[in-house]
Design an enzyme around this catalytic site. Structure first.
Site, mmCIF file in Angstrom:
data_model
loop_
_atom_site.group_PDB
_atom_site.id
_atom_site.type_symbol
_atom_site.label_atom_id
_atom_site.label_comp_id
_atom_site.label_asym_id
_atom_site.label_seq_id
_atom_site.Cartn_x
_atom_site.Cartn_y
_atom_site.Cartn_z
ATOM 1 N N LYS A 14 54.380 49.672 155.622
ATOM 2 C CA LYS A 14 55.003 48.832 155.909
ATOM 3 C C LYS A 14 56.063 48.557 155.567
ATOM 4 O O LYS A 14 56.369 48.669 154.588
ATOM 5 C CB LYS A 14 53.765 47.850 155.810
ATOM 6 C CG LYS A 14 54.280 45.839 156.535
ATOM 7 C CD LYS A 14 52.946 44.874 156.120
ATOM 8 C CE LYS A 14 53.530 43.599 156.270
ATOM 9 N NZ LYS A 14 53.838 42.573 156.225
ATOM 10 N N GLY A 16 58.333 45.052 154.617
ATOM 11 C CA GLY A 16 58.341 44.182 154.307
ATOM 12 C C GLY A 16 59.659 43.200 154.569
ATOM 13 O O GLY A 16 60.443 43.835 154.702
ATOM 14 N N GLU A 18 60.972 42.632 151.243
ATOM 15 C CA GLU A 18 61.684 42.927 149.881
ATOM 16 C C GLU A 18 60.891 44.577 149.627
ATOM 17 O O GLU A 18 62.273 44.340 148.923
ATOM 18 C CB GLU A 18 61.855 41.776 149.289
ATOM 19 C CG GLU A 18 60.209 41.619 148.453
ATOM 20 C CD GLU A 18 60.239 41.432 146.919
ATOM 21 O OE1 GLU A 18 61.067 41.548 146.489
ATOM 22 O OE2 GLU A 18 59.210 40.890 146.140
ATOM 23 N N ARG A 20 59.287 48.620 151.382
ATOM 24 C CA ARG A 20 58.560 49.360 151.288
ATOM 25 C C ARG A 20 57.669 49.772 151.015
ATOM 26 O O ARG A 20 57.748 49.981 150.050
ATOM 27 C CB ARG A 20 59.394 50.702 151.711
ATOM 28 C CG ARG A 20 60.257 50.146 152.918
ATOM 29 C CD ARG A 20 61.182 51.629 152.998
ATOM 30 N NE ARG A 20 62.174 51.204 153.575
ATOM 31 C CZ ARG A 20 63.871 51.811 152.499
ATOM 32 N NH1 ARG A 20 63.599 52.564 151.345
ATOM 33 N NH2 ARG A 20 65.202 51.109 153.005
ATOM 34 N N ASP A 137 54.319 33.333 145.659
ATOM 35 C CA ASP A 137 54.572 33.632 146.935
ATOM 36 C C ASP A 137 53.254 33.457 147.781
ATOM 37 O O ASP A 137 52.995 34.515 148.474
ATOM 38 C CB ASP A 137 54.910 34.606 147.001
ATOM 39 C CG ASP A 137 55.746 35.259 148.624
ATOM 40 O OD1 ASP A 137 55.928 34.541 149.476
ATOM 41 O OD2 ASP A 137 56.559 36.607 148.624
HETATM 42 N N1 LIG Z 1 47.074 47.235 147.352
HETATM 43 C C1 LIG Z 1 47.231 47.161 148.522
HETATM 44 N N2 LIG Z 1 45.919 47.925 149.160
HETATM 45 C C2 LIG Z 1 45.811 47.556 150.254
HETATM 46 N N3 LIG Z 1 47.133 47.051 151.536
HETATM 47 C C3 LIG Z 1 47.797 46.717 150.746
HETATM 48 C C4 LIG Z 1 48.318 46.854 149.463
HETATM 49 N N4 LIG Z 1 49.302 46.316 148.663
HETATM 50 C C5 LIG Z 1 50.540 45.950 149.340
HETATM 51 N N5 LIG Z 1 48.942 46.146 150.955
HETATM 52 C C6 LIG Z 1 49.566 45.874 152.521
HETATM 53 O O1 LIG Z 1 50.742 45.758 152.393
HETATM 54 C C7 LIG Z 1 51.388 44.707 152.868
HETATM 55 C C8 LIG Z 1 52.724 44.289 152.424
HETATM 56 O O2 LIG Z 1 52.947 43.902 150.618
HETATM 57 P P1 LIG Z 1 53.586 43.589 149.838
HETATM 58 O O3 LIG Z 1 53.303 42.198 150.090
HETATM 59 O O4 LIG Z 1 53.059 43.454 148.461
HETATM 60 O O5 LIG Z 1 54.946 43.498 150.092
HETATM 61 P P2 LIG Z 1 56.278 42.483 151.258
HETATM 62 O O6 LIG Z 1 57.238 43.425 150.080
HETATM 63 O O7 LIG Z 1 56.213 41.323 150.256
HETATM 64 O O8 LIG Z 1 55.866 41.984 152.469
HETATM 65 P P3 LIG Z 1 56.184 41.136 152.646
HETATM 66 O O9 LIG Z 1 57.430 40.197 153.014
HETATM 67 O O10 LIG Z 1 55.861 41.353 154.375
HETATM 68 O O11 LIG Z 1 54.794 40.283 152.778
HETATM 69 C C9 LIG Z 1 50.433 43.929 151.963
HETATM 70 O O12 LIG Z 1 50.275 42.251 153.619
HETATM 71 C C10 LIG Z 1 49.270 44.445 153.069
HETATM 72 O O13 LIG Z 1 48.657 44.326 153.595
HETATM 73 MG MG LIG Z 2 54.024 40.152 150.813
#
Ligand SMILES: Nc1ncnc2c1ncn2[C@@H]1O[C@H](COP(=O)(O)OP(=O)(O)OP(=O)(O)O)[C@@H](O)[C@H]1O
Ligand SMILES: [Mg+2]
Lengths: 230, 333
Positions: A14, A16, A18, A20, A137
């Protein structure tokens, strides 16, 4: 092997806002790698400071939560040069967001189920705030539901602590809940009652909740007043 | 064919615009400008609007080459600064009765969004709304423009205005934000508080920090040309926060379009937003001149609302305050 090389072979789950998020193996265990990559739109000095600070905060708060018995992924390894966190992959999990969306689509008996989930979230956040961890957040995408083996109760796991910090101030906790409330209600239309349940169980679970709820109300009021001027 | 006339006057601009099926027929406007170091007071602003509103109305009709009989609906802006707003609503109500036309109260922010969609042809963008009184990240879902992120204290425009007052020599013409941008070109970076909370931002900490620091620099004579540099770091920080919450909302909603609306949407902000969009493979839309409060945007949102069957009864037309997400969007699928 250097981290960037390692990631070039990992599976990108994914991208997100900020970071990857990759799926990989770490010493034979299923792992998630969260890489905070540079943002070119902001000044490089600012960007480096923010990225570093958020990586540090994420690790620090995860550890603090785990110590207090609040479920969060185990941190395996951190690389501060590439701003990568290697952590436990939460297996058999879905985000609370996907879970609610699914429950709202199928209608059978989900009301009770959603309220139970809301209670669990409220309790977990109360416990987190009692440890003076401000998540920073809170959204339903940053909470995972891990299904237990054979239909046993599923467990709520908190993730994504990049904007977190430590504070005992009711104001900070109130704002944390305010941020969640807005994200919750805009992401999941017509869930006002579910969210009310969440707050109720938050209030019931923490001795320090009255001051926090009072602040939450103040912050809401500020928002309402502000909305009067174009 | 549907012709709608729109009245805007919720802050220091007064504008009347006429829209006919997506075409801007006229859009004259006046701005109440205060001396440097001074904000605009509601009563003075209302006096300004009262003095020019009929002239602007006449211009709008003349430039469009229309008679009152050609108008189908009279739209006016809704939430905003009390006194100027009442002035404009009064004129709108009066002409609607004189001309025997239906009246329609239009949410100011929705005016910005619908005008943005018309001009840029953006279909379903994540909207960053930045103005004197508002800072919001908005996306459409299930019949509402929902607010995903916003400032939890003061608006970005308000923050820039107050900063301009701290530096005193910054002119209000055309706006402090514009002049801060002009003065901000090329300087080194100084760290300022950076406060993002989920999809929300906070500007009060950064403002009190800069108020204190600027005062210290000014009184110790360290600050003559250097204060100009300050403004750069200041906007770099403010705008980074805005771009960041926009990106967070996009990731959250799975959106690939951004539309910037409202008076603070200046070039540097657009530039930074463009870089963010490029990195996500998303598309940026900016409305330039139509960013600034104007009558046509009220007419355009009014056009959409009127066509979908909405009108405001006279007895309900007293100015009420309402949030963007309280309006039911009856004109979008
Ligand atoms: N430890 C983990 N185990 C399983 N899935 C995870 C884990 N960490 C993250 N994910 C998956 O990856 C996604 C994004 O992770 P995270 O929220 O930490 O990053 P982010 O960059 O903040 O993403 P976003 O900005 O979209 O919220 C989570 O919503 C979840 O679906
Ligand atoms: Mg997130």
């Amino acid at each position: 092997m250097a981290v960037p090389e390692f990631l070039s072979t990992a599976e990108l789950l994914k991208q997100g806002a900020e970071a990857r998020v990759y799926r990989a193996q770490f010493l034979g265990k299923p792992a998630i790698v969260k890489e905070r990559f540079p943002k070119r739109y902001r000044h490089s000095v600012l960007d480096e400071k923010l990225t570093h600070r958020r990586t540090v905060q994420e690790v620090r708060s995860i550890l603090r939560c785990r110590k207090a018995g609040i479920p969060a992924p185990v941190v395996y390894f951190v690389d501060y040069t590439s701003n990568c966190i290697f952590m436990e992959e939460i297996l058999r999990s879905t985000t609370v967001r996907d879970h609610i969306v699914g429950a709202q689509q199928s209608d059978a008996g989900n009301d009770v189920e959603l309220r139970l989930l809301a209670q669990r979230v409220g309790q977990t956040l109360a416990k987190m705030h009692d440890e003076d961890v401000i998540h920073g957040d809170l959204t339903t995408s940053n909470m995972l539901l891990r299904r237990g083996p054979q239909d046993k109760e599923s467990e709520l796991v908190l993730i994504d602590f990049g904007l977190s910090y430590i504070s005992a101030l009711p104001e900070d906790k109130g704002v944390d809940l305010y941020v969640l409330e807005k994200a919750f209600l805009s992401t999941h239309p017509n869930t006002e009652l579910v969210f009310e349940e969440l707050l109720k169980s938050y209030a019931a679970s923490s001795k320090r909740s009255p001051a926090v709820i009072k602040k939450l109300e103040e912050v809401r009021l500020r928002g309402r007043k502000r909305s009067m001027v174009g | 064919m549907t012709v709608v006339i729109g009245f805007e006057g919720s802050a220091n601009k007064i504008g009347v615009g006429i829209i006919r099926d997506g075409e801007v027929l006229s859009n004259p406007r006046r701005t109440y400008i205060t001396p440097p170091g001074q904000g605009f007071l509601p009563s003075d602003t209302a006096r300004h609007h009262r003095a020019v509103v009929l002239t602007v109305l006449k211009e709008a009709l003349d430039q469009a080459g229309l008679q009152p009989a050609d108008i189908d609906c009279v739209a006016y802006t809704k939430p905003g600064m009390g006194a100027p707003l009442v002035t404009v609503a009064l004129v709108a109500r009066t002409v609607a009765q004189l001309w025997g036309k239906p009246l329609l109260g239009v949410n100011h922010c929705i005016g910005h969004i619908e005008m943005g969609r018309l001009i840029t042809r953006a279909n379903n963008p994540t909207v960053l709304y930045v103005s004197g009184g508002n800072t919001q990240v908005i996306a459409y879902s299930e019949r509402r423009y929902r607010i995903f992120g916003e400032t939890i204290d003061i608006a970005v425009g308000n923050c820039l205005d107050r900063f301009a007052r701290v530096l005193k020599q910054i002119s209000n013409d055309p706006s402090p934000g514009y002049n801060i941008e002009q003065m901000a070109k090329g300087s080194q970076y100084v760290e300022l508080p950076y406060t993002v909370k989920g999809m929300d931002v906070s500007f009060s900490g950064i403002l009190s920090y800069i108020e204190e620091a600027a005062h210290r620099l000014l009184t110790s004579d360290q600050c003559t040309a250097e204060d100009l540099c300050f403004s750069l770091q200041w906007q770099e920080t403010l705008f980074s926060m805005l771009v960041e919450i926009t990106e967070r909302a996009m990731a959250h909603c799975g959106s690939q379009e951004v539309l910037i609306v409202g008076g603070v949407g200046n070039l540097r902000l657009q530039e930074m937003m463009a870089v963010m969009c490029e990195e996500r493979g998303a598309k940026l839309f900016a409305t330039d001149e139509f960013c600034i409060d104007n009558g046509a945007m009220i007419a355009q949102a009014g056009w959409e609302m009127f066509r979908s069957g909405q009108v405001t009864e006279l007895e309900d037309s007293w100015v009420t305050q309402y949030r963007t997400d309280e309006v039911e969007v009856t004109w979008r699928p």
